[in-house]
Design an enzyme around this catalytic site. Structure first.
Site, mmCIF file in Angstrom:
data_model
loop_
_atom_site.group_PDB
_atom_site.id
_atom_site.type_symbol
_atom_site.label_atom_id
_atom_site.label_comp_id
_atom_site.label_asym_id
_atom_site.label_seq_id
_atom_site.Cartn_x
_atom_site.Cartn_y
_atom_site.Cartn_z
ATOM 1 C CE LYS A 201 -2.251 2.889 2.086
ATOM 2 N NZ LYS A 201 -1.859 4.342 1.308
ATOM 3 N N GLY A 254 6.443 5.044 8.757
ATOM 4 C CA GLY A 254 5.680 6.209 8.666
ATOM 5 C C GLY A 254 5.555 6.923 9.925
ATOM 6 N N GLY A 259 1.753 4.335 13.215
ATOM 7 C CA GLY A 259 2.482 3.244 13.605
ATOM 8 C C GLY A 259 1.709 2.591 14.713
ATOM 9 C CD GLU A 276 12.786 3.674 9.414
ATOM 10 O OE1 GLU A 276 12.416 4.767 10.042
ATOM 11 O OE2 GLU A 276 13.182 3.767 8.362
ATOM 12 C CB CYS A 310 12.176 8.452 9.217
ATOM 13 S SG CYS A 310 13.319 7.311 8.540
ATOM 14 C CD GLU A 407 9.335 12.550 12.467
ATOM 15 O OE1 GLU A 407 8.281 12.104 12.337
ATOM 16 O OE2 GLU A 407 10.207 11.879 11.793
#
Ligand code: ADP
Length: 503
Positions: A201, A254, A259, A276, A310, A407
């Site tokens: 996806k 993501g 997550g 991750e 990331c 973030e």
């Protein structure tokens, strides 16, 4: 700085055509190219200008079910395919990607916004390297023989034991929009090497390169159903896959928030999950750092791919003795970057992927300003639809400010000073994230000590964001669990079966 170079100069037929007329792409299920059962479509735009460049099906639950069934049917045969044959197909995929490198790079640059050279070197070549590396691993998967200490076997017999490494089954790979091709390859290559089948996806902002890759994988001879690409929305198609009882494992890259949602959805059949996730990676400049390298390196750690990485180095910690010089150097680097369309040859930094993302990033900058921080460079949102964010340096922050803790996923660096190693270790580790960090020093001893003491999945010394297919990458704390890349990545896609025999 305010002059943005907006004219794209593509050279491949595919991308030239897309700028004239949006590409119509189909999903890939069971070896067939199809539309969504419900007939719904999603559109994707050029993030620099907002121009529509493509449309693709929006998967409904019937499509997700069909993809899972196709994968489940194909997987046992794929697992039985001799490993050398799996390796040959993976290698062939890499060769076909290489043959189409210009097209794949331009497609990714147009859809994601990144400069063409970034798409080419970091993404397409990075993805190719993953397929080559795991082609090699396909024939090297092996179990162990074990001599157990069991004493109750019948007289004259002995106990022998061994393990098999078997594919986990059907994998849902859910990937984000920041580095679509390489992150997709980081899931597909080890999963296929291990003998799994995959339902991929891609992210709704950047689905086109995954569909082009699937065409190449079909051409490389990957059997029908071993890879299925289901395009659609995260909270719909993505969530359906994460919850599906026909999926044995979700491999996700993501945001930490998504997550967490995936872990929730996975509970029903206790599927395996590897994650991750986000980061707030520290970049630590010690007083003996080679500043010509370190200033450019720290700037690159945050401005590469417009900070949509990331592992982006988003918190700089600079020793007080060099703080003023470094801050000035970082501001000069930020102000010198040329902004533009990914497909304009002068562009060094492109737009963010979407208006939504640009709004989010400028919100962080605004709140930092209101909280008393100083914007030393950049800070403005630019471009025809406001997707460009100037490379931004922020100083005079306090450790509990949002801009230091959360973030941002944009070209925004916060710079703080420190006095001694204990202080900087504590500050670097004072984060819910633990994805990566870099240490800039000429001292071997300090480099070793800090690489032990900093809590992160990857530590770079005198560099940042250096990847290789052989190097495991992943996080600790809320940056996730499991490792992509490197031999360890195979563990995500293999189960151990133990055989214990009285012989
Ligand atoms: P962002 O919020 O920046 O778009 P995400 O982490 O949400 O980043 O997206 C990464 C991938 O996860 C994308 O492919 C997205 O479609 C997918 N996704 C988003 N929400 C969900 C969800 N609830 N369940 C499964 N996948 C999701």
């Amino acid at each position: 700085m305010k002059n943005i170079h907006l004219t794209p100069e593509p050279r491949t037929d595919l991308v030239q055509a897309m700028l004239k007329k949006p590409l119509e792409a189909k999903m890939f299920i069971g070896g067939e190219w199809c539309e969504a059962a419900g007939g719904q479509w999603l559109t994707t735009v050029d993030p620099a200008t907002g121009q529509e460049i493509g449309r693709f099906p929006e998967a409904a639950s019937e499509d997700v079910d069909r993809a899972v069934v196709a994968a489940a049917e194909a997987q046992p045969r794929w697992a039985e395919t001799p490993p050398a044959e799996r390796a040959r197909i993976l290698w062939r995929i890499a060769e076909l990607m290489e043959a189409h490198i210009d097209e794949l790079s331009e497609l990714e640059s147009l859809d994601q916004g990144k400069p063409l050279y970034v798409a080419r070197w970091a993404e397409v070549l990075g993805a190719i390297a993953q397929f080559r590396f795991f082609a090699g691993q396909a024939t090297a998967i092996e179990g162990k023989t074990i001599r157990p200490s069991i004493t109750y076997q019948p007289e004259g017999k002995r106990v022998e034991a061994w393990t098999y490494r078997e594919p986990v089954g059907v994998v849902a790979a859910i990937v984000p929009w920041n580095s679509p091709l390489v992150l997709t390859a980081m899931k597909l290559a080890p999963a296929l090497a291990a003998g799994c089948a995959v339902c991929l996806k891609p992210a709704e902002d950047t689905s086109l390169s995954a569909l082009r890759l699937a065409q190449l994988m079909q051409e490389a001879g990957l059997p029908d159903g071993v890879l299925n690409v289901v395009t659609g929305l995260g909270p719909k198609a993505g969530a359906l896959l994460a919850a599906h009882h026909g999926i044995d494992k979700v491999a996700f890259t993501g945001s930490t928030e998504t997550g967490r949602a995936i872990v929730e959805s996975s509970k029903g059949n206790l599927k395996r999950v590897s994650l991750e996730l986000g980061g707030k990676s520290p970049v630590i400049l010690l007083e003996d750092a080679d500043l010509t390298l370190a200033i450019k390196g720290a700037a690159n750690a945050i401005f590469f791919n417009a900070g949509q990485v990331c592992v982006a180095g988003s918190r700089a910690y600079v020793h007080r003795s060099i703080y003023d010089r470094v801050l000035e150097g970082l501001a000069t680097e930020a102000n010198s970057l040329t902004l533009g369309h990914g497909l304009n040859p002068v562009t060094q930094m492109g737009p963010l992927v979407s208006v939504k993302q640009a709004e989010r990033v400028s919100g962080f900058i605004e709140r930092a300003r209101q909280g008393g921080a100083t914007v030393v460079a950049g800070g403005e949102r630019l471009g025809p639809i406001g997707t460009f964010i100037q490379p931004t340096i922020i100083a005079d922050v306090k450790p509990d400010m949002e801009i230091v803790r959360e973030e941002v996923f944009g070209p925004v660096l916060v710079v703080q000073r420190f006095e001694d190693l204990d202080e900087v270790v504590a500050a670097a580790n004072d984060s819910k994230y633990g994805l990566a960090a870099s240490v800039w020093t000429e001292s071997l001893s300090a480099a070793h000590r800090l690489s032990r003491r900093i809590k992160a999945g990857t530590i770079w010394i005198n560099t940042h964001s250096m990847y290789d297919a052989s190097l495991p990458i992943g996080g600790i704390k809320q940056s996730g669990y499991g490792r992509d890349s490197g031999i360890e990545a195979l563990d995500n896609y293999l189960e151990t079966k133990t055989v214990c025999a009285v012989l």
